[in-house]
Scaffold this motif. Structure first.
Motif, short mmCIF file in Angstrom:
data_model
loop_
_atom_site.label_atom_id
_atom_site.label_comp_id
_atom_site.label_asym_id
_atom_site.label_seq_id
_atom_site.Cartn_x
_atom_site.Cartn_y
_atom_site.Cartn_z
N PRO A 145 4.68 4.36 6.67
CA PRO A 145 3.23 4.47 6.55
C PRO A 145 2.76 5.87 6.14
CG PRO A 145 3.86 4.19 8.85
CD PRO A 145 5.09 4.00 8.02
N LYS A 146 3.58 6.88 6.35
CA LYS A 146 3.22 8.24 5.94
C LYS A 146 3.43 8.45 4.45
CE LYS A 146 4.39 10.01 10.46
NZ LYS A 146 5.48 10.52 11.25
N GLU A 147 4.14 7.55 3.79
CA GLU A 147 4.42 7.68 2.36
C GLU A 147 3.53 6.79 1.52
OE1 GLU A 147 8.60 7.00 1.89
OE2 GLU A 147 9.11 8.71 3.14
N LEU B 40 -2.41 6.84 -2.00
CA LEU B 40 -3.79 6.39 -1.94
C LEU B 40 -4.18 5.52 -3.12
CD1 LEU B 40 -5.51 9.61 -0.57
CD2 LEU B 40 -4.95 7.53 0.68
N SER B 41 -3.47 5.61 -4.23
CA SER B 41 -3.79 4.76 -5.38
C SER B 41 -3.33 3.32 -5.17
CB SER B 41 -3.15 5.34 -6.65
OG SER B 41 -1.74 5.27 -6.57
N TRP C 269 -5.58 -0.38 4.46
CA TRP C 269 -5.54 0.74 3.53
C TRP C 269 -5.65 2.03 4.33
CZ3 TRP C 269 -10.16 3.60 3.47
CH2 TRP C 269 -11.25 2.97 4.06
N ARG C 270 -5.30 3.13 3.71
CA ARG C 270 -5.35 4.44 4.37
C ARG C 270 -6.36 5.32 3.65
NH1 ARG C 270 -0.08 8.12 4.86
NH2 ARG C 270 -1.21 9.39 3.39
N ALA D 231 -5.97 8.16 7.97
CA ALA D 231 -6.20 7.13 8.99
C ALA D 231 -6.12 5.74 8.36
CB ALA D 231 -7.57 7.32 9.63
N TRP D 232 -5.44 4.82 9.04
CA TRP D 232 -5.32 3.45 8.56
C TRP D 232 -6.53 2.63 8.99
CZ3 TRP D 232 -1.99 1.38 5.19
CH2 TRP D 232 -0.86 2.11 4.88
#
Length: 93
Positions: free
Chosen positions: A6-8, A11-12, A54-55, A60-61
């Protein structure tokens, strides 16, 4: 295929599948503690489920759910996001 970290998340990628785990709601911020988190169906603390989310720019998720009033996007304050996968692509015939 395994879940992506989840850290990777790029955003696109926009909306993706998310693997979430239900955590215990925080009760230290009364009266905010009275607010119900978004529903994940019939899942209890420690259960994992798949949703979409989405993040944001801050990392933040946000997860799809409902809050007894409407379907909504809400912060994942009562979930741990363990991983994500892209949504399936639409195949034209």
């Amino acid at each position: 295929m395994g879940w992506n970290d989840p850290k990777e998340y790029n955003l696109s990628n926009d909306t993706v599948q998310v693997l979430c785990e239900v955590t215990q709601p925080q009760t230290s911020n009364f009266p905010r503690s009275c607010e119900m988190p978004i529903s994940s169906g019939d899942h209890g603390v420690g259960d994992r489920f798949v949703s979409i989310g989405w993040r944001d720019d801050e990392g933040a998720w946000h997860v799809a759910g409902w809050d007894m009033m409407q379907d909504c996007w809400d912060d994942a304050r009562c979930y741990i996001v363990h991983g994500w996968l892209p949504l399936a692509e639409i195949q034209s015939r």
